[in-house]
Write an enzyme that holds these catalytic residues in place. Sequence first.
Site, mmCIF file in Angstrom:
data_model
loop_
_atom_site.group_PDB
_atom_site.id
_atom_site.type_symbol
_atom_site.label_atom_id
_atom_site.label_comp_id
_atom_site.label_asym_id
_atom_site.label_seq_id
_atom_site.Cartn_x
_atom_site.Cartn_y
_atom_site.Cartn_z
ATOM 1 N N GLY A 182 0.838 -1.209 0.000
ATOM 2 C CA GLY A 182 0.000 0.000 0.000
ATOM 3 C C GLY A 182 0.864 1.248 0.000
ATOM 4 N N ASP B 249 2.022 -1.788 -4.428
ATOM 5 C CA ASP B 249 0.651 -1.283 -4.319
ATOM 6 C C ASP B 249 -0.173 -1.980 -5.399
ATOM 7 O OD1 ASP B 249 -0.466 1.582 -2.874
ATOM 8 O OD2 ASP B 249 -1.714 0.745 -4.480
ATOM 9 N N ILE B 250 -1.492 -1.884 -5.265
ATOM 10 C CA ILE B 250 -2.370 -2.462 -6.285
ATOM 11 C C ILE B 250 -2.428 -1.564 -7.520
ATOM 12 C CG2 ILE B 250 -4.524 -1.401 -5.489
ATOM 13 C CD1 ILE B 250 -5.877 -4.133 -5.906
ATOM 14 N N ARG B 251 -1.997 -0.301 -7.359
ATOM 15 C CA ARG B 251 -1.988 0.619 -8.506
ATOM 16 C C ARG B 251 -0.581 1.155 -8.726
ATOM 17 N NH1 ARG B 251 -2.706 6.088 -6.151
ATOM 18 N NH2 ARG B 251 -3.112 5.768 -3.958
ATOM 19 N N ASP C 161 -1.335 -7.157 -5.110
ATOM 20 C CA ASP C 161 -2.664 -7.100 -4.477
ATOM 21 C C ASP C 161 -2.599 -7.934 -3.203
ATOM 22 O OD1 ASP C 161 -5.279 -7.267 -3.715
ATOM 23 O OD2 ASP C 161 -6.032 -8.031 -5.642
ATOM 24 N N ILE C 162 -2.798 -7.305 -2.046
ATOM 25 C CA ILE C 162 -2.697 -8.056 -0.783
ATOM 26 C C ILE C 162 -3.795 -9.104 -0.632
ATOM 27 C CG2 ILE C 162 -1.436 -6.315 0.548
ATOM 28 C CD1 ILE C 162 -4.366 -5.742 1.799
ATOM 29 N N TYR D 278 -14.789 0.262 9.026
ATOM 30 C CA TYR D 278 -13.344 0.530 9.137
ATOM 31 C C TYR D 278 -12.872 0.337 10.583
ATOM 32 C CZ TYR D 278 -9.091 3.507 9.091
ATOM 33 O OH TYR D 278 -7.818 4.005 9.216
ATOM 34 N N GLY E 110 -0.055 5.301 -1.070
ATOM 35 C CA GLY E 110 -1.056 6.110 -0.385
ATOM 36 C C GLY E 110 -0.439 7.288 0.344
ATOM 37 N N LYS F 116 -10.351 -2.446 12.135
ATOM 38 C CA LYS F 116 -9.119 -2.076 12.848
ATOM 39 C C LYS F 116 -9.079 -2.736 14.224
ATOM 40 C CE LYS F 116 -6.907 0.530 9.910
ATOM 41 N NZ LYS F 116 -5.696 -0.002 9.278
HETATM 42 P P1 NAD Z 1 -4.395 5.506 1.527
HETATM 43 O O1 NAD Z 1 -5.809 5.187 1.213
HETATM 44 O O2 NAD Z 1 -3.865 6.840 1.196
HETATM 45 O O3 NAD Z 1 -3.423 4.422 0.905
HETATM 46 C C1 NAD Z 1 -3.730 3.054 0.922
HETATM 47 C C2 NAD Z 1 -3.037 2.411 -0.253
HETATM 48 O O4 NAD Z 1 -3.403 1.027 -0.256
HETATM 49 C C3 NAD Z 1 -3.463 3.002 -1.603
HETATM 50 O O5 NAD Z 1 -2.335 3.421 -2.331
HETATM 51 C C4 NAD Z 1 -4.190 1.846 -2.296
HETATM 52 O O6 NAD Z 1 -3.978 1.816 -3.702
HETATM 53 C C5 NAD Z 1 -3.559 0.644 -1.610
HETATM 54 N N1 NAD Z 1 -4.419 -0.549 -1.673
HETATM 55 C C6 NAD Z 1 -5.753 -0.621 -1.535
HETATM 56 N N2 NAD Z 1 -6.163 -1.888 -1.705
HETATM 57 C C7 NAD Z 1 -5.050 -2.623 -1.944
HETATM 58 C C8 NAD Z 1 -4.825 -3.993 -2.210
HETATM 59 N N3 NAD Z 1 -5.827 -4.877 -2.281
HETATM 60 N N4 NAD Z 1 -3.549 -4.417 -2.397
HETATM 61 C C9 NAD Z 1 -2.513 -3.533 -2.347
HETATM 62 N N5 NAD Z 1 -2.678 -2.214 -2.125
HETATM 63 C C10 NAD Z 1 -3.932 -1.769 -1.927
HETATM 64 O O7 NAD Z 1 -4.217 5.225 3.108
HETATM 65 P P2 NAD Z 1 -3.145 5.862 4.097
HETATM 66 O O8 NAD Z 1 -3.729 7.113 4.633
HETATM 67 O O9 NAD Z 1 -1.813 5.858 3.484
HETATM 68 O O10 NAD Z 1 -3.233 4.792 5.274
HETATM 69 C C11 NAD Z 1 -2.327 3.725 5.391
HETATM 70 C C12 NAD Z 1 -2.710 2.929 6.626
HETATM 71 O O11 NAD Z 1 -2.715 3.791 7.777
HETATM 72 C C13 NAD Z 1 -4.092 2.296 6.558
HETATM 73 O O12 NAD Z 1 -4.088 1.063 7.256
HETATM 74 C C14 NAD Z 1 -4.942 3.275 7.332
HETATM 75 O O13 NAD Z 1 -6.061 2.660 7.892
HETATM 76 C C15 NAD Z 1 -3.984 3.731 8.396
HETATM 77 N N6 NAD Z 1 -4.343 5.020 8.963
HETATM 78 C C16 NAD Z 1 -4.275 6.158 8.206
HETATM 79 C C17 NAD Z 1 -4.630 7.369 8.773
HETATM 80 C C18 NAD Z 1 -4.572 8.642 7.987
HETATM 81 O O14 NAD Z 1 -5.040 9.695 8.480
HETATM 82 N N7 NAD Z 1 -4.020 8.654 6.783
HETATM 83 C C19 NAD Z 1 -5.058 7.420 10.112
HETATM 84 C C20 NAD Z 1 -5.150 6.241 10.831
HETATM 85 C C21 NAD Z 1 -4.761 5.047 10.257
HETATM 86 C C1 AKB Z 2 -9.901 8.167 8.483
HETATM 87 O O1 AKB Z 2 -10.414 9.289 8.668
HETATM 88 O O2 AKB Z 2 -10.511 7.176 8.080
HETATM 89 C C2 AKB Z 2 -8.430 8.004 8.838
HETATM 90 C C3 AKB Z 2 -8.283 7.533 10.244
HETATM 91 C C4 AKB Z 2 -8.346 8.502 11.356
HETATM 92 O O3 AKB Z 2 -8.139 6.362 10.466
HETATM 93 N N1 AKB Z 2 -7.776 9.245 8.598
#
Ligand code: NAD
Ligand code: AKB
Length: 313
Positions: free
Chosen positions: A11, A37-39, A53-54, A143, A14, A147
């Site tokens: 991933g 990543d998947i993309r 793809d996970i 979600y 992201g 988690k």
């Molecule tokens: P994001 O959505 O920006 O990135 C997630 C990435 O996962 C994307 O690039 C997507 O293409 C990839 N993805 C989706 N499905 C997939 C698959 N099947 N196989 C491979 N890749 C795949 O998310 P993020 O903000 O970078 O968050 C990363 C992690 O941190 C997540 O577990 C999220 O829950 C956690 N998190 C994020 C935040 C935040 O504010 N950003 C807060 C709390 C927790």
């Molecule tokens: C969301 O809003 O879904 C994330 C998080 C706090 O996990 N940024």
Amino acid sequence: MEPREMILVLGANGQIGTELVTALRAKYGATSVIASDIRQARDNSNGPFELLDIMNPVAVNEAFAKHKVTQVYHLAAILSATGEQNPRLAWQVNMDGLLNVLEASVQFGVKKVFWPSSIAVFGNHSKKRLTPQYAVTDPDTIYGISKLAGERWCNYYYRTRGLDVRSLRYPGLISYGSKPGGGTTDYAVEIFYEAKAHGQYTCFLREDQRLPMMYMPDAIKATLALMEADGDKLRIRSSYNVSSLSFTPAELANAIKVQLPLFAVNYAPDFRQVIAETWPGSIDDNYARLDWGWEPDYDLQAMVADMLVHIPN
Ligand code: NAD
Ligand code: AKB
């Protein structure tokens, strides 16, 4: 000599992965960090990248074997707002994907796994102010449910399989390196782009909706500190509360207005307001501070100043 670390980031394209890969490559060297990543990446010229793809356990196992992976950062997930649009998909990606990664990590002898949880594990009956590590966890979103279940799986793999899994309950993350991916806290990033581009923003949360937040450099610092910490000192193998900022949309808007006095914000709360109301306003992260010395660098003013410098006009 210590064997070379081979780090797989899942991933990686992201919001977090984009910046974490850069930090890991600065520390371990570009060729030791495989981004996946998947993309496709917008730009994958800085080091190895693979489409992965996970949800495909065979492909996950192949990647672990091919790269002789020693550490994994598993970031692939569907976030809170997008998850509510397709709950079954969110459950499958967040749960089956995690189990594929945990299983492969055991099978291929991975030394350490990082997997992020979220403040979304909390719910309506959790204490709202300075929510403690061991608060009630009754999430309403798919979600948050995924988690919370993920935290228990991580703890289970640590306890029963000896897998060194480490985790943080990130708050909403604010960054300029990559746009956020469908969360409830995304307003706190969008607002900067709209302030710079149009001088006005319509916020999808209420002006007084307080949420815990963190600037990305602090999130990267916390992640690396936890992964480098002495494992014997880590009392928590589900997921650590970790805290930095706590503000409302109105407070964020006022901090931006100090630098952009003509900036105007309207409020049009949508379904994300309902999600936000179930989450804490601030977090007690005492365990993180005691166990591995966590301390954030950025306050609200410093974060706002840095974001405005980096976001183009
Ligand atoms: P994001 O959505 O920006 O990135 C997630 C990435 O996962 C994307 O690039 C997507 O293409 C990839 N993805 C989706 N499905 C997939 C698959 N099947 N196989 C491979 N890749 C795949 O998310 P993020 O903000 O970078 O968050 C990363 C992690 O941190 C997540 O577990 C999220 O829950 C956690 N998190 C994020 C935040 C935040 O504010 N950003 C807060 C709390 C927790
Ligand atoms: C969301 O809003 O879904 C994330 C998080 C706090 O996990 N940024």
